[in-house]
Design a protein around this motif. Sequence first.
Motif, PDB file in Angstrom:
ATOM      1  N   SER A   1       0.810  -1.216   0.000  1.00 26.19           N
ATOM      2  CA  SER A   1       0.000   0.000   0.000  1.00 26.19           C
ATOM      3  C   SER A   1       0.845   1.268   0.000  1.00 26.19           C
ATOM      4  O   SER A   1       0.360   2.328  -0.376  1.00 26.19           O
ATOM      5  N   ASN A   2       2.088   1.181   0.443  1.00 27.68           N
ATOM      6  CA  ASN A   2       2.914   2.377   0.495  1.00 27.68           C
ATOM      7  C   ASN A   2       4.245   2.119  -0.201  1.00 27.68           C
ATOM      8  O   ASN A   2       5.282   2.646   0.189  1.00 27.68           O
ATOM      9  N   ASN A   3       4.200   1.255  -1.223  1.00 25.61           N
ATOM     10  CA  ASN A   3       5.418   0.826  -1.929  1.00 25.61           C
ATOM     11  C   ASN A   3       6.295   2.021  -2.291  1.00 25.61           C
ATOM     12  O   ASN A   3       5.827   3.001  -2.869  1.00 25.61           O
ATOM     13  N   ILE A   4       7.572   1.902  -1.945  1.00 24.74           N
ATOM     14  CA  ILE A   4       8.468   3.060  -2.070  1.00 24.74           C
ATOM     15  C   ILE A   4       8.577   3.567  -3.505  1.00 24.74           C
ATOM     16  O   ILE A   4       8.663   4.767  -3.743  1.00 24.74           O
ATOM     17  N   ILE A   5       8.539   2.656  -4.477  1.00 28.91           N
ATOM     18  CA  ILE A   5       8.671   3.106  -5.866  1.00 28.91           C
ATOM     19  C   ILE A   5       7.312   3.466  -6.457  1.00 28.91           C
ATOM     20  O   ILE A   5       7.106   4.557  -6.968  1.00 28.91           O
ATOM     21  N   LEU A   6       6.385   2.501  -6.371  1.00 26.05           N
ATOM     22  CA  LEU A   6       5.171   2.631  -7.184  1.00 26.05           C
ATOM     23  C   LEU A   6       4.106   3.510  -6.551  1.00 26.05           C
ATOM     24  O   LEU A   6       3.170   3.923  -7.224  1.00 26.05           O
ATOM     25  N   VAL A   7       4.228   3.786  -5.246  1.00 29.78           N
ATOM     26  CA  VAL A   7       3.254   4.684  -4.628  1.00 29.78           C
ATOM     27  C   VAL A   7       3.915   5.988  -4.196  1.00 29.78           C
ATOM     28  O   VAL A   7       3.364   7.066  -4.354  1.00 29.78           O
TER      29      VAL A   7
ATOM     30  N   LEU B   1       9.116  -5.442 -12.680  1.00 31.79           N
ATOM     31  CA  LEU B   1       9.315  -4.648 -13.898  1.00 31.79           C
ATOM     32  C   LEU B   1      10.316  -5.346 -14.822  1.00 31.79           C
ATOM     33  O   LEU B   1      10.116  -5.393 -16.033  1.00 31.79           O
ATOM     34  N   ALA B   2      11.384  -5.914 -14.229  1.00 32.95           N
ATOM     35  CA  ALA B   2      12.405  -6.580 -15.048  1.00 32.95           C
ATOM     36  C   ALA B   2      11.795  -7.757 -15.803  1.00 32.95           C
ATOM     37  O   ALA B   2      12.067  -7.954 -16.992  1.00 32.95           O
ATOM     38  N   GLY B   3      10.940  -8.531 -15.123  1.00 28.73           N
ATOM     39  CA  GLY B   3      10.285  -9.659 -15.783  1.00 28.73           C
ATOM     40  C   GLY B   3       9.415  -9.202 -16.933  1.00 28.73           C
ATOM     41  O   GLY B   3       9.421  -9.783 -18.023  1.00 28.73           O
ATOM     42  N   MET B   4       8.674  -8.108 -16.695  1.00 29.06           N
ATOM     43  CA  MET B   4       7.789  -7.615 -17.754  1.00 29.06           C
ATOM     44  C   MET B   4       8.580  -7.043 -18.914  1.00 29.06           C
ATOM     45  O   MET B   4       8.225  -7.238 -20.066  1.00 29.06           O
ATOM     46  N   ARG B   5       9.685  -6.339 -18.602  1.00 27.33           N
ATOM     47  CA  ARG B   5      10.488  -5.743 -19.676  1.00 27.33           C
ATOM     48  C   ARG B   5      11.026  -6.806 -20.615  1.00 27.33           C
ATOM     49  O   ARG B   5      11.077  -6.619 -21.814  1.00 27.33           O
ATOM     50  N   GLN B   6      11.441  -7.950 -20.031  1.00 26.20           N
ATOM     51  CA  GLN B   6      11.981  -9.015 -20.879  1.00 26.20           C
ATOM     52  C   GLN B   6      10.954  -9.471 -21.893  1.00 26.20           C
ATOM     53  O   GLN B   6      11.278  -9.752 -23.041  1.00 26.20           O
TER      54      GLN B   6
ATOM     55  N   MET C   1       2.020  -0.232 -13.831  1.00 21.67           N
ATOM     56  CA  MET C   1       2.310  -0.895 -12.550  1.00 21.67           C
ATOM     57  C   MET C   1       1.916   0.013 -11.396  1.00 21.67           C
ATOM     58  O   MET C   1       1.317  -0.419 -10.411  1.00 21.67           O
ATOM     59  N   ALA C   2       2.253   1.305 -11.517  1.00 14.55           N
ATOM     60  CA  ALA C   2       1.933   2.248 -10.444  1.00 14.55           C
ATOM     61  C   ALA C   2       0.425   2.365 -10.262  1.00 14.55           C
ATOM     62  O   ALA C   2      -0.090   2.396  -9.137  1.00 14.55           O
ATOM     63  N   MET C   3      -0.309   2.365 -11.392  1.00 14.18           N
ATOM     64  CA  MET C   3      -1.766   2.444 -11.294  1.00 14.18           C
ATOM     65  C   MET C   3      -2.327   1.207 -10.601  1.00 14.18           C
ATOM     66  O   MET C   3      -3.227   1.293  -9.767  1.00 14.18           O
ATOM     67  N   ALA C   4      -1.758   0.036 -10.960  1.00 12.55           N
ATOM     68  CA  ALA C   4      -2.227  -1.200 -10.340  1.00 12.55           C
ATOM     69  C   ALA C   4      -1.949  -1.174  -8.837  1.00 12.55           C
ATOM     70  O   ALA C   4      -2.796  -1.559  -8.029  1.00 12.55           O
TER      71      ALA C   4
END
Lengths: 214, 282
Positions: free
Chosen positions: A28-34, A174-179, A203-206
């Motif tokens: 809920s408070n993810n350092i990158i995505l939120v 993100l790395a998995g998706m980028r591949q 990802m951030a929206m999700a």
Amino acid sequence: MLNNLLVSVGFNPEPLDVFAIIIAGLLSNNIILVQFLGICPFLGVSKKPGSALGMGLAVTAVMVITCVVTYPIFTYILVPLGIEYLEIVVFILVIAALVQMLEMILKKFSPGLYSALGIYLPLVTTNCAILGIAEKVIAYTVVDGVITMTYTLTSAVLQGLFYGLGFTLAIVLLAGMRQKVDKLNIPKSLKGFPITMITACFMAMAFYVFTLLK
Amino acid sequence: MIMLNNLMFFVGKPINWTTFGIAVAIICGVALLMGVCIMLISKLCAVEEDPRIAEVEGCLAGANCGACGFPGCSGFAKALVDGTASLDACGLTSAQGKIEIGNILGIAVGGTEPTICVVACNGGNNCADKYAYQGYGDCASQELLAGGRKVCQAGCMGSGSCVDACPYLAIECYEGYAHVDPERCRSCGLCISACPKKLIKRVPVSAKVYVACSTECRGKDVMSACKTGCIACGKCQRLCPNDAIHLVNNVPIIDYSKCTSCMKCLEGCPRHCIKLVADNIS
């Protein structure tokens, strides 16, 4: 079980708090995505899941150590002397020096881990996510000139750990998706970095859904 | 002192010199403490490293391609000093660099000729398809579906697994199959292991011609499948004045130690599957 384990080593946090920290740090408070901190390594070191995991673990380790050291420095040195405003300067100094020391110790006692973390360890020294967490865990309230810390040391260290793991989660995803995205047939103008930004945006929206958990 | 007092106009209130002094002292104190700690730890945790490793690494190409099987050039340098690696494993370091490394380590450097890679297939669009493949574009995944989409068992599928593997951007897929640019290729060998059909072979850099087909099928089968496949007619073997070409399992093999680049085989081949290396320069 986690609570028992912590009590047995001298920590005594409320179980509900631990759960809240885990949910906040990972989702809920993810350092990158939120919170949008630490975007630079998030986009820079996410080409391969392997190196993304290395970066994530290096960030986690440095975050924990940062919280362990900066929280007492703030509470027991800066607050009694009335110079809380120096926090950023002191924290940057301490974090940079600590990572330097950690690197030398690892090189001596664990060459395998040292070469696995490689360049990522010195890279995270000046990462804003690290400083962001160091700032976050020393939140305080001032009532009649008396400073009261919002979090205890235990809670601060746990936050360092789980926010770091949240960073790892986001960067590995993100790395998995980028591949996969790199192999797709997408318009030439979107190839590479642009599509990565769009992926990160989705990802951030999700992850924003998790903010409802609060 | 006058200048410092002028600071008041920026701050907007009188400067508390005690607090100012404490702040400076704390910062200096913390910095000094950290400096001393770092110094102590660097003394305690000093790792003794063979100074030759750094010297050898300085002579290596520094591309970190990993084709030697060691983690980067520094790993290769360490293995060289330990004596567990051979200098021939690196195809990128210049001859001058190898001689210097030989001097540092006191070893003789073998005079092996550098190589480049070629794709032993020129079918591509001239070779018939078994089925149309759409989806995840990788040769390895196609190989799992009935051995690839080409009728020919040794046909390049042109989906670019080697292109992805090449760190020097030397490989391109056009006309339906992969081409290695001989000017960019450093013979690191990463494409050789990436190709599921094992179609990429090494030839000496001095080689002018190469056999661009590796099918072992009979001529009749090749005729029906591919317009440019080798039908094992043996004309090149007969034409060669130096006895450098021999058919082995229906595939012509050129012995480059005998080849004089006279081009007779290239001119005589009825299927045009003996090609110039230089044709692949992009």
